[in-house]
Design a protein around this motif. Structure first.
Motif, mmCIF file in Angstrom:
data_model
loop_
_atom_site.group_PDB
_atom_site.id
_atom_site.type_symbol
_atom_site.label_atom_id
_atom_site.label_comp_id
_atom_site.label_asym_id
_atom_site.label_seq_id
_atom_site.Cartn_x
_atom_site.Cartn_y
_atom_site.Cartn_z
ATOM 1 N N LEU A 74 5.698 8.521 -14.475
ATOM 2 C CA LEU A 74 6.518 8.322 -15.674
ATOM 3 C C LEU A 74 7.190 9.630 -16.022
ATOM 4 O O LEU A 74 6.522 10.647 -16.234
ATOM 5 N N LEU A 75 8.512 9.597 -16.080
ATOM 6 C CA LEU A 75 9.266 10.786 -16.447
ATOM 7 C C LEU A 75 9.343 10.838 -17.961
ATOM 8 O O LEU A 75 10.208 10.210 -18.585
ATOM 9 N N ALA A 76 8.426 11.556 -18.557
ATOM 10 C CA ALA A 76 8.331 11.619 -20.011
ATOM 11 C C ALA A 76 7.458 12.798 -20.389
ATOM 12 O O ALA A 76 6.671 13.288 -19.586
ATOM 13 N N SER A 77 7.598 13.238 -21.609
ATOM 14 C CA SER A 77 6.722 14.289 -22.106
ATOM 15 C C SER A 77 5.314 13.747 -22.271
ATOM 16 O O SER A 77 5.090 12.528 -22.280
ATOM 17 N N ALA A 78 4.358 14.635 -22.410
ATOM 18 C CA ALA A 78 2.973 14.203 -22.613
ATOM 19 C C ALA A 78 2.843 13.386 -23.892
ATOM 20 O O ALA A 78 2.092 12.403 -23.944
ATOM 21 N N ARG A 79 3.591 13.767 -24.917
ATOM 22 C CA ARG A 79 3.533 13.029 -26.185
ATOM 23 C C ARG A 79 4.070 11.611 -26.017
ATOM 24 O O ARG A 79 3.476 10.639 -26.456
ATOM 25 N N ARG A 80 5.223 11.502 -25.362
ATOM 26 C CA ARG A 80 5.812 10.181 -25.134
ATOM 27 C C ARG A 80 4.908 9.336 -24.234
ATOM 28 O O ARG A 80 4.725 8.133 -24.461
ATOM 29 N N ALA A 81 4.318 9.941 -23.212
ATOM 30 C CA ALA A 81 3.432 9.207 -22.309
ATOM 31 C C ALA A 81 2.220 8.654 -23.057
ATOM 32 O O ALA A 81 1.768 7.534 -22.792
ATOM 33 N N ALA A 82 1.669 9.439 -23.986
ATOM 34 C CA ALA A 82 0.532 8.961 -24.772
ATOM 35 C C ALA A 82 0.919 7.747 -25.604
ATOM 36 O O ALA A 82 0.140 6.799 -25.751
ATOM 37 N N THR A 83 2.140 7.748 -26.123
ATOM 38 C CA THR A 83 2.620 6.605 -26.896
ATOM 39 C C THR A 83 2.775 5.377 -26.014
ATOM 40 O O THR A 83 2.421 4.263 -26.409
ATOM 41 N N VAL A 84 3.309 5.564 -24.812
ATOM 42 C CA VAL A 84 3.459 4.443 -23.879
ATOM 43 C C VAL A 84 2.097 3.856 -23.534
ATOM 44 O O VAL A 84 1.911 2.628 -23.530
ATOM 45 N N ARG A 85 1.129 4.705 -23.237
ATOM 46 C CA ARG A 85 -0.216 4.208 -22.894
ATOM 47 C C ARG A 85 -0.806 3.416 -24.060
ATOM 48 O O ARG A 85 -1.418 2.366 -23.871
ATOM 49 N N ASP A 86 -0.621 3.927 -25.282
ATOM 50 C CA ASP A 86 -1.168 3.243 -26.451
ATOM 51 C C ASP A 86 -0.530 1.866 -26.617
ATOM 52 O O ASP A 86 -1.215 0.879 -26.890
ATOM 53 N N THR A 87 0.784 1.788 -26.423
ATOM 54 C CA THR A 87 1.484 0.510 -26.547
ATOM 55 C C THR A 87 0.977 -0.490 -25.521
ATOM 56 O O THR A 87 0.706 -1.650 -25.831
ATOM 57 N N LEU A 88 0.830 -0.062 -24.280
ATOM 58 C CA LEU A 88 0.358 -0.957 -23.225
ATOM 59 C C LEU A 88 -1.096 -1.367 -23.438
ATOM 60 O O LEU A 88 -1.489 -2.489 -23.137
ATOM 61 N N VAL A 129 0.833 -1.203 0.000
ATOM 62 C CA VAL A 129 0.000 0.000 0.000
ATOM 63 C C VAL A 129 0.869 1.254 0.000
ATOM 64 O O VAL A 129 0.474 2.292 -0.535
ATOM 65 N N ARG A 130 2.075 1.173 0.587
ATOM 66 C CA ARG A 130 2.945 2.340 0.696
ATOM 67 C C ARG A 130 4.034 2.371 -0.370
ATOM 68 O O ARG A 130 5.041 3.050 -0.227
ATOM 69 N N VAL A 131 3.839 1.641 -1.446
ATOM 70 C CA VAL A 131 4.781 1.678 -2.563
ATOM 71 C C VAL A 131 4.487 2.891 -3.437
ATOM 72 O O VAL A 131 3.344 3.173 -3.781
ATOM 73 N N ARG A 132 5.529 3.626 -3.766
ATOM 74 C CA ARG A 132 5.449 4.682 -4.764
ATOM 75 C C ARG A 132 6.489 4.355 -5.820
ATOM 76 O O ARG A 132 7.524 3.756 -5.526
ATOM 77 N N SER A 133 6.269 4.744 -7.043
ATOM 78 C CA SER A 133 7.206 4.373 -8.098
ATOM 79 C C SER A 133 7.336 5.479 -9.127
ATOM 80 O O SER A 133 6.373 6.193 -9.422
ATOM 81 N N VAL A 134 8.548 5.584 -9.660
ATOM 82 C CA VAL A 134 8.850 6.543 -10.716
ATOM 83 C C VAL A 134 9.672 5.820 -11.774
ATOM 84 O O VAL A 134 10.732 5.247 -11.465
ATOM 85 N N VAL A 135 9.186 5.821 -12.999
ATOM 86 C CA VAL A 135 9.911 5.214 -14.107
ATOM 87 C C VAL A 135 10.672 6.321 -14.821
ATOM 88 O O VAL A 135 10.079 7.224 -15.409
ATOM 89 N N ALA A 136 11.999 6.253 -14.719
ATOM 90 C CA ALA A 136 12.854 7.303 -15.283
ATOM 91 C C ALA A 136 13.919 6.700 -16.170
ATOM 92 O O ALA A 136 15.052 7.181 -16.214
ATOM 93 N N SER A 137 13.565 5.631 -16.889
ATOM 94 C CA SER A 137 14.535 5.038 -17.825
ATOM 95 C C SER A 137 14.602 5.819 -19.121
ATOM 96 O O SER A 137 15.460 5.564 -19.963
ATOM 97 N N GLN A 138 13.664 6.768 -19.269
ATOM 98 C CA GLN A 138 13.647 7.700 -20.401
ATOM 99 C C GLN A 138 13.694 6.979 -21.745
ATOM 100 O O GLN A 138 14.526 7.245 -22.605
ATOM 101 N N GLY A 139 12.740 6.025 -21.875
ATOM 102 C CA GLY A 139 12.543 5.365 -23.154
ATOM 103 C C GLY A 139 13.214 4.024 -23.296
ATOM 104 O O GLY A 139 12.893 3.272 -24.226
ATOM 105 N N HIS A 140 14.123 3.666 -22.404
ATOM 106 C CA HIS A 140 14.865 2.419 -22.581
ATOM 107 C C HIS A 140 14.005 1.201 -22.266
ATOM 108 O O HIS A 140 14.016 0.223 -23.005
ATOM 109 N N TYR A 141 13.286 1.205 -21.153
ATOM 110 C CA TYR A 141 12.419 0.072 -20.833
ATOM 111 C C TYR A 141 11.209 0.550 -20.028
ATOM 112 O O TYR A 141 10.797 -0.071 -19.056
#
Length: 379
Positions: A219-233, A189-201
């Motif tokens: 997710l450390l990414a631009s809004a454009r990159r984040a939209a692409t990640v969401r679409d892929t997932l 419940v107390r887990v927080r996470s930040v993905v900062a691989s900046q496109g690698h994985y």
């Protein structure tokens, strides 16, 4: 009723070896609130100094008063655990009740039972340290991990499987799900996470984090990159919109940060803000100018999603040393989707009609597997 009758059950409710009991709970990563009676006005059954432990599931050990007081303390302790904020609870017959709030420091609760006594109970929540998962080997990821450790967080640095051996304290991406599953529920419940691989994985890490723990994923990414990640997932894993809404991007408060340490400050400041608010806000809307255009992510004629098991195929295949059908030289190949030159052995590959193709990222691989003919006939 005599004072002897009022106190008849106090010995059976006593918590033996309280310091050792608390130490054991801390080692187990359990969340618990300690309630202590600090004042009383007869007639009440509790005595000053009486204590109780209230667990996150509502279980209660010890004695802080009769049935009515006990339920009031239980309720207030659960709110204190929710907000991580100590509180003083005044139990007073006929009092006007204060509004319930997870972050209240002083609360008055009316006593509606027959007793006309009053008591004050101090409730202190004891929570396991927040666990911050930082994904990536980038300068920003290192800065976030360093600053979080100074704040008292437990930190897991998560790296790709071929990077983790270089840093003995790191958790490999392939082992992340197992590590999270091994945590007690109170710690997840107390887990927080930040993905900062900046496109690698990014996608691989977000897939594991969304499935193995209940909280949002930054997710450390631009809004454009984040939209692409969401679409892929969405295409590869079958995540619902509600699941994908747990991805917070761009992560961090908008401070105008530029350096890795400034970005780390913005990311951690947002986590503090969300925790103190007692809720996780929905991701900010993406401005129309920053939304990913439709053209780079064409919708095939058959929009049905691939099986979720395909995500492992897309993101976790071992690197191969074969070339695309159109290699540019002995050590590279051309991504058939975007045309980028990919150095071999490639991390992202797929077999089709007896040929192994290399891709620059999971997103290109996903688009290829969705409709190979589209990209093999494009040239």
């Amino acid at each position: 009723m005599s004072s002897h009758d009022l106190n008849a059950n106090r010995d059976t409710e006593f918590i033996p070896d309280l310091p050792e009991r608390l130490a054991t709970l801390a080692r187990d990563g359990s969340a618990v609130a300690v309630a202590t009676v600090i004042s009383r006005k007869a007639p009440v059954s509790a005595q000053v100094g009486d204590k109780a432990l209230i667990h996150a599931d509502g279980r209660m050990e010890g004695f802080v008063g009769g049935a009515c007081s006990r339920e009031i303390v239980r309720r207030q302790a659960l709110l204190a655990l929710q907000g991580g904020q100590a509180r003083l609870v005044r139990i007073v017959p006929g009092a006007a009740p204060d509004p319930e709030h997870a972050f209240a420091e002083r609360v008055t609760v009316p006593m509606n039972c027959a007793s006309e006594g009053e008591s004050e109970v101090f409730i202190e929540p004891l929570l396991p340290p927040r666990l911050l998962i930082v994904v990536g080997r980038t300068p920003v990821a290192r800065a976030i991990a360093a600053h979080a450790a100074l704040m008292g967080d437990r930190v897991w640095r998560v790296l790709d499987d071929d990077e983790a051996p270089d840093e003995p304290d790191a958790v490999s991406l392939g082992a992340l799900t197992a590590h999270l599953s091994a945590l007690p529920a109170a710690q997840r419940v107390r887990v927080r996470s930040v993905v900062a691989s900046q496109g690698h994985y990014d996608e691989t890490a977000i897939e594991a984090l969304l499935r193995a723990q209940p909280n949002p994923v930054g997710l450390l990414a631009s809004a454009r990159r984040a939209a692409t990640v969401r679409d892929t997932l969405r295409v590869l894993s079958g995540f619902s919109d509600a699941d994908l809404d747990r991805i917070r991007a761009p992560a961090g408060l908008h401070l105008g940060a530029r350096t890795p340490h400034e970005v780390a400050l913005s990311v951690l400041a947002e986590l503090v803000q969300l925790d103190r608010a007692g809720q996780v806000a929905t991701p900010p809307p993406v401005p129309a100018a920053e939304q990913a255009p439709a053209a780079p992510v064409p919708t095939p004629a058959d929009p049905s999603p691939m099986p979720s098991a395909l995500l492992a195929q897309v993101m976790d295949l071992p690197a191969l040393t074969v070339l695309n059908a159109e290699p540019t030289d002995a050590g590279s190949a051309v991504d058939p989707v975007c045309g980028m030159t990919v150095t071999l052995p490639a991390k992202h590959t797929a077999d089709h009609a007896g040929v192994t193709y290399a891709f620059c990222c999971p997103h290109c691989k996903a688009r290829f597997l969705k409709d190979p003919a589209r990209y093999l006939t494009a040239g």
